[in-house]
Design a protein around this motif. Structure first.
Motif, PDB file in Angstrom:
ATOM      1  N   LYS A   1       0.853  -1.188   0.000  1.00 60.05           N
ATOM      2  CA  LYS A   1       0.000   0.000   0.000  1.00 60.05           C
ATOM      3  C   LYS A   1       0.893   1.243   0.000  1.00 60.05           C
ATOM      4  CE  LYS A   1      -2.185  -1.354   3.749  1.00 60.05           C
ATOM      5  NZ  LYS A   1      -3.144  -1.418   4.887  1.00 60.05           N
ATOM      6  N   VAL A   2       0.549   2.204  -0.852  1.00 57.76           N
ATOM      7  CA  VAL A   2       1.374   3.405  -1.022  1.00 57.76           C
ATOM      8  C   VAL A   2       0.510   4.654  -0.854  1.00 57.76           C
ATOM      9  CG1 VAL A   2       2.838   4.705  -2.634  1.00 57.76           C
ATOM     10  CG2 VAL A   2       2.953   2.190  -2.586  1.00 57.76           C
ATOM     11  N   LEU A   3       1.022   5.620  -0.113  1.00 62.41           N
ATOM     12  CA  LEU A   3       0.372   6.931   0.037  1.00 62.41           C
ATOM     13  C   LEU A   3       1.188   7.960  -0.724  1.00 62.41           C
ATOM     14  CD1 LEU A   3      -1.522   9.062   1.285  1.00 62.41           C
ATOM     15  CD2 LEU A   3      -0.056   9.027   3.335  1.00 62.41           C
ATOM     16  N   TYR A   4       0.529   8.704  -1.642  1.00 61.93           N
ATOM     17  CA  TYR A   4       1.192   9.740  -2.427  1.00 61.93           C
ATOM     18  C   TYR A   4       0.590  11.094  -2.053  1.00 61.93           C
ATOM     19  CZ  TYR A   4       2.777  12.364  -6.548  1.00 61.93           C
ATOM     20  OH  TYR A   4       3.341  13.290  -7.384  1.00 61.93           O
ATOM     21  N   VAL A   5       1.422  11.991  -1.521  1.00 59.46           N
ATOM     22  CA  VAL A   5       0.964  13.302  -1.052  1.00 59.46           C
ATOM     23  C   VAL A   5       1.580  14.386  -1.934  1.00 59.46           C
ATOM     24  CG1 VAL A   5       0.676  14.801   0.945  1.00 59.46           C
ATOM     25  CG2 VAL A   5       0.966  12.338   1.287  1.00 59.46           C
ATOM     26  N   GLU A   6       0.719  15.119  -2.650  1.00 57.74           N
ATOM     27  CA  GLU A   6       1.178  16.134  -3.601  1.00 57.74           C
ATOM     28  C   GLU A   6       0.067  17.156  -3.799  1.00 57.74           C
ATOM     29  OE1 GLU A   6       2.793  18.531  -5.821  1.00 57.74           O
ATOM     30  OE2 GLU A   6       4.135  16.776  -5.746  1.00 57.74           O
ATOM     31  N   ASP A   7       0.428  18.450  -3.771  1.00 52.95           N
ATOM     32  CA  ASP A   7      -0.599  19.493  -3.894  1.00 52.95           C
ATOM     33  C   ASP A   7      -0.761  20.003  -5.324  1.00 52.95           C
ATOM     34  OD1 ASP A   7       0.964  22.619  -3.581  1.00 52.95           O
ATOM     35  OD2 ASP A   7       2.043  20.722  -3.514  1.00 52.95           O
ATOM     36  N   GLU A   8       0.230  19.764  -6.180  1.00 49.98           N
ATOM     37  CA  GLU A   8       0.169  20.268  -7.550  1.00 49.98           C
ATOM     38  C   GLU A   8      -0.602  19.272  -8.426  1.00 49.98           C
ATOM     39  OE1 GLU A   8       1.764  19.837 -10.860  1.00 49.98           O
ATOM     40  OE2 GLU A   8       0.505  21.595 -11.241  1.00 49.98           O
ATOM     41  N   ASP A   9      -1.740  19.698  -8.948  1.00 54.43           N
ATOM     42  CA  ASP A   9      -2.669  18.784  -9.614  1.00 54.43           C
ATOM     43  C   ASP A   9      -2.060  18.058 -10.806  1.00 54.43           C
ATOM     44  OD1 ASP A   9      -4.713  19.256  -7.858  1.00 54.43           O
ATOM     45  OD2 ASP A   9      -5.669  20.811  -9.070  1.00 54.43           O
TER      46      ASP A   9
END
Length: 260
Positions: free
Chosen positions: A14-22
């Motif tokens: 399971k991987v969580l990807y956190v990014e604010d740039e769409d």
């Protein structure tokens, strides 16, 4: 024992990807979703922490500079909660002080933007093999490690169908959605929007939550042998009902089985 192939390791994680740039997030989500077992996303550190709490991913990929809460603060919060998930940081800047601070809180890899997808996947595969060796050990069915993505997805879909049918048959209402993930020797099942009209009425005035949750837990405990047999028929392997967490406020049931 089947050999652990790098290309197959990620489908068990399971991987969580956190990014604010769409744009960056959308492109990477398309790429990662085809290669990992479960991909969760968040747009800032606050949402990242909440998503982490709900799903406990093995690997976190996070941008550094984000609104509300940046990636470094999010990592510190997760570490303070006692979790040691592997963390990859992405950033458009090479800031020595920031990198050193990130190393102090236990990042595994620092990737400069624009991200090279193949390089990122290569790093994730190396991390995944270490996770398999040190944390997950083996996911074993009949002395074979489940590593093939198609086979794993097929088993998860069959379990999803059987559990959804069980819930609808015995409660009168099927879940809106149901997620199944085989992880090491555990099977995690999450059922969403599962409350019946009667249960929704009982909690409509912010009372009776504990009563409804107690009865939902009892529902699964009483049906645990039937669920075990259904899952054993799919896996051709013994399983044992382990735990059930019912959250009426979020309208989610989380059921755990162990593979014996």
């Amino acid at each position: 024992m089947m050999k652990v192939e790098p290309s197959s390791v990620l489908c068990n994680l399971k991987v969580l990807y956190v990014e604010d740039e769409d744009f960056t997030k959308n492109e990477m989500v398309k790429y990662l979703k085809r290669r990992v077992g479960k991909l969760y996303t968040a747009e800032n550190g606050v949402n990242g922490i909440e998503t982490f709490r709900q799903n406990k991913p093995h690997i976190i990929i996070t941008d550094l500079k984000m609104p509300v809460m940046d990636g470094l603060q999010m990592i510190k919060e997760i570490r303070n909660m006692g979790y040691n998930s592997s963390i990859i940081i992405t950033s458009a800047i090479s800031d020595t002080d920031t990198i050193l601070e990130a190393v102090d809180v236990g990042i595994i890899k620092y990737v400069l933007k624009p991200i090279n997808p193949k390089e990122l996947i290569h790093s994730m595969e190396k991390i995944g093999k270490e996770i398999f060796k040190n944390q997950l050990k083996d996911t074993i069915l009949n002395n074979n490690i489940i590593l093939d993505k198609d086979k794993k997805n097929n088993l998860e879909k069959k379990i999803k169908s059987e559990v959804a049918h069980f819930i609808k048959l015995h409660s009168g209402k099927g879940p809106r959605d149901l997620h199944v993930f085989i992880e090491a020797n555990l099977i995690e099942i999450k059922a969403f929007d599962i409350l019946t009209n009667f249960e929704l009425y009982l909690i409509s005035n912010n009372k009776n939550h504990s009563l409804v949750e107690y009865n939902r837990r009892l529902f699964y405990i009483e049906g645990s042998e039937e669920l075990e047999k259904k899952i054993e028929g799919i896996l051709d392997n013994s399983v044992k009902f382990c735990d059930i967490v019912c959250d009426c406020r979020k309208n989610i049931d989380r059921i755990i089985f162990s593979i014996l």
